[in-house]
Design an enzyme around this catalytic site. Sequence first.
Site: not given
Ligand code: PLP
Length: 355
Positions: A253, A42
């Site tokens: 800054y 994702k």
């Molecule tokens: C993002 C996500 C994962 C992966 O989690 P990590 O901590 O990055 O390994 C797995 N399952 C779901 C439902 C997620 O939203």
Amino acid sequence: MLTRPSDATATARLDIDLSALLHNYQTLRQRAGTAEVAPVVKADGYGLGAGPIAGHLARNGARTFFVARLSEGVDLRKALGAGPVIYVLDGLSDPSVFSAHDLRPVINTAEQYQRWISAPDTLAAALHIDTGMNRLGVRAGDLDALPARGRRPLTLVMSHLVCGDEPNSPINPQQLTAFRQIIERFPGVPRSLANSGGHFLGPDYAFDLTRPGISLYGGGPFGKTVPDIRQVATLKAQVLQVGPIDAGETVGYGASFKARNPMWIATLGIGYADGLMRSFGAYGFATVNGERRHLAGRISMDLCCLDVTDLDVAVGDLVEILGPAQPVDEVAHASSTISYEILTRIAPRVERHYI
Ligand SMILES: *Cc1c(COP(=O)(O)O)cnc(C)c1O
């Protein structure tokens, strides 16, 4: 891939080490035992490029992937072509889009479940059951009210760990127990509970399929670097200018940094618009010629400054912000955030190179 001026003029670049990615995938596979390891790609593969990441893993044995958004699923299907299973975590919106791109929804609510069983097309789907996150998923108490699914293929029952990154949290065994009770209702359906951290909680958490994200990309499962997870992303910035300042002069800054002694400052071509957290300015560091040095002054949109006193540094030299010398968990800690945010914030204007 990119049509713009050559590498030589890019002030910041991101190298993505596909062999380190594969190493991490193999590490997770070993820990998962007989369970299938299904990469979570994702948010454009946690900022590293979902297409190239998933493509490389698919060529090396991965058969199932997870994305969050439907649009990410559509893009990933284009990148991977037919074959791999792609689950969309956000849930079921328009069933026809899922059918058209051969995507599988992760059903999160009773309403989505109803849409799934009454859709004209038969869609394979996962069912997400909430065992304590109270974020997404059908609550265990609402399962009884779901109508029979007939011949609709349920290909996964899953839940998500609240404290997968905290090995000693009592919530982990509580969720494990709750999940075990729930899956008894779904005999024969493959089961999934573990994210990255879940691979390090013990074999009980693996079930039939695991869903790692961050540890594929170099983040330690518990927010700390571990030896068998390698750094995948190397973010480097060019030195644009280097020169001396006197004691008492300030940098950047707000004049927040004041030199106690005469020093040399290198100005780097990377800033918060490239994805650096502005909070990294206070405790941040960068590695130049193998030496880790502190940032000086505030991070600005396109630039930041580094103390290079007594170092042999020239304009055009590359300085490591993230990578083997600067693990993502350490950079996250210094930025008051987590590795996930560091990786997903690396901006599109930073050139990606797959090595
Ligand atoms: C993002 C996500 C994962 C992966 O989690 P990590 O901590 O990055 O390994 C797995 N399952 C779901 C439902 C997620 O939203």
